[in-house]
Design an enzyme around this catalytic site. Structure first.
Site, PDB file in Angstrom:
ATOM      1  N   CYS A 241       3.487  14.031   5.150  1.00 25.86           N
ATOM      2  CA  CYS A 241       3.508  12.753   4.385  1.00 25.86           C
ATOM      3  C   CYS A 241       2.501  12.633   3.501  1.00 25.86           C
ATOM      4  O   CYS A 241       1.244  12.923   3.698  1.00 25.86           O
ATOM      5  CB  CYS A 241       3.213  11.672   5.820  1.00 25.86           C
ATOM      6  SG  CYS A 241       3.146  10.133   4.850  1.00 25.86           S
TER       7      CYS A 241
ATOM      8  N   GLN B  56      -5.167  -8.339   0.480  1.00 28.63           N
ATOM      9  CA  GLN B  56      -5.936  -7.459   0.971  1.00 28.63           C
ATOM     10  C   GLN B  56      -5.113  -6.700   1.920  1.00 28.63           C
ATOM     11  O   GLN B  56      -4.532  -7.217   2.907  1.00 28.63           O
ATOM     12  CB  GLN B  56      -7.328  -7.863   1.663  1.00 28.63           C
ATOM     13  CG  GLN B  56      -7.962  -8.520   0.341  1.00 28.63           C
ATOM     14  CD  GLN B  56      -8.677  -7.717  -0.554  1.00 28.63           C
ATOM     15  OE1 GLN B  56      -8.640  -6.222  -0.543  1.00 28.63           O
ATOM     16  NE2 GLN B  56      -9.078  -8.060  -1.731  1.00 28.63           N
TER      17      GLN B  56
ATOM     18  N   CYS C  73     -11.831  -2.431  -6.112  1.00 26.57           N
ATOM     19  CA  CYS C  73     -11.007  -1.457  -5.205  1.00 26.57           C
ATOM     20  C   CYS C  73     -11.336  -0.057  -5.963  1.00 26.57           C
ATOM     21  O   CYS C  73     -10.757   0.956  -5.486  1.00 26.57           O
ATOM     22  CB  CYS C  73      -9.639  -1.806  -5.007  1.00 26.57           C
ATOM     23  SG  CYS C  73      -8.652  -1.991  -6.577  1.00 26.57           S
TER      24      CYS C  73
END
Length: 417
Positions: free
Chosen positions: A74, A254, A375
């Site tokens: 993944c 968020q 971020c």
């Protein structure tokens, strides 16, 4: 080395790179080897500056057992194999090194976990593959889908919904194409936006009735197709401080509730006592609606629907100060120094690209307090350099981890002059 030629080599891993891969040196050239750790000796198939791990010959003492059986296949997580302590030190180091590259020296404590109950937002993918329907996340560096039934970084509510979301995706997916489900968990139900399922007007009555039944079975509050509302059983709502915000379709939140609370706590702490605050790139009011308790707030956001949601939430609050919300593209039309007259603090939380143009204008202003939320270490460092060159000092800085087992990191910083 010829990039078209693959070689099996023994490599010594020196450090973890900015994207979470182990980095070795081969003839003075960096070679990136995913799922390795500093100090390890590994066997890997190398092609150019990338290599695929074959086996670990000498493991690090910091290597731990991954918490998910899909790890390394993944594409969601890259660092489940690393012990928590050094992993959090490394995350803080990403920010330190980004600042160092622009001439700002700072020593940070380890990044603070903000995982809470897990991520409340996720994008799932589904596709028909012969007699099977695959539903899950994309595999690392491919568009292939890794089917999943649970994910350790998601909230319990999202995990419980995966089987029912898969049924919905299978019912809507085109025969030869991938369907995407953008899912947000809220206290009143799931908010699901489906991409690549066609427009809502293509569905006849029976199709809409089936959609409604599938949505109810999956505890979906609202279902939209490419932002077009297909049905609303209950309007998705979240709490921002004391305010209740009705989410626009596809609204940004968020990733974790704990992360939102941690960042908001720093904003409130660092702006304590300020009477007139501007919240730039305000979204749906993550900070503005909390700041409103004690300060007059001017909130600016480019998304018109987010601004409307913020205004409605503010109007529903009893008491507090005034919140003025406006729609404006701060990338094209940043707030100018003359427009900052009367403000005594600025908060900004831009997208990953940062707030370069806005930082230039703030640096020209007389504002003595700026709180920056980011971020992205690189764009944050660039904006910090602009502010410092304009006379500010980096007074406080903290980092938070909402995206566990990845290279993503959140930054909160206080600039004063």
């Amino acid at each position: 080395m010829n990039k078209s030629i693959q070689e099996t080599l023994t490599l010594n891993i020196e450090h973890i790179g900015a994207r979470g891969d182990g980095v070795s040196r081969d003839q003075d050239r960096a070679v990136h080897v995913p799922f390795t750790l500093p100090g390890e000796q590994v066997e890997a198939n190398q092609r150019g500056d990338r290599a695929t791990l074959v086996k670990v010959l000498q493991p690090s003492d910091e290597r731990v057992e991954p918490v998910c059986g899909h790890f390394s296949i993944c594409g969601g997580c890259s660092l489940q194999h690393w012990a928590e302590g050094p992993y959090l030190v490394w995350k803080a180091g990403l920010v330190e090194r980004a600042l160092q590259r622009v001439g700002i020296e700072v020593a940070l404590p380890p990044t603070q976990p903000a995982w809470g109950q897990g991520r409340r937002r996720a994008t799932f993918h589904g596709k028909h593959a012969g007699p099977r329907f695959l539903f899950g996340f994309t595999q690392a560096k491919t568009h292939q889908i890794e089917p999943i039934s649970a994910c350790p970084v998601l909230t319990p509510g999202l995990n419980a919904a995966i089987p029912r979301l898969a049924i919905l995706a299978e019912a809507l997916a085109p025969k030869q194409e991938t369907i995407d489900l953008l899912v947000t968990e809220t206290p009143v139900g799931l908010d699901v936006d489906v991409r690549n399922a066609g427009r809502i007007d293509k569905f006849e009555r029976k199709g809409l009735e089936r959609l409604a039944a599938l949505a109810e079975a999956a505890a979906i509050g609202r279902l939209t197709l490419h932002g077009q509302t297909a049905l609303t059983r209950v309007t998705p709502r979240v709490k921002m401080g004391q305010a209740i915000v009705e989410l626009p379709a596809g609204a940004f939140l968020q990733a974790t509730r704990a992360g939102e609370e941690a960042l908001a706590a720093r904003v409130l702490k660092w702006t304590e006592g300020r009477k007139h605050v501007a919240d730039l790139f305000a979204g749906i009011g993550t900070f503005a609606l909390r700041l409103k308790d004690k300060a007059l707030v001017r909130a600016i956001e480019s998304d018109v629907q987010a601004v409307a949601a913020m205004k409605k939430a503010s109007d529903g609050l009893a008491g507090g100060k005034t919140l003025i919300a406006e729609a404006r593209d701060l990338f094209r039309a940043p707030l100018a120094p003359l427009e900052m007259k009367g403000l005594d603090a600025i908060v900004f939380d831009p997208p990953r690209a940062g707030a370069e143009a806005q930082s230039v204008q703030i640096a020209r202003s007389k504002i003595d307090l700026v709180v920056a939320i980011s971020c992205d270490p690189a764009s944050f460092a660039r904006d910090a350099r602009i502010l410092i060159d304009g006379g500010y000092r980096l007074a406080e800085i903290e980092t938070f981890d909402q995206f566990r087992f990845t290279s993503h990191v959140e930054i909160a910083a206080k600039f004063v002059r």
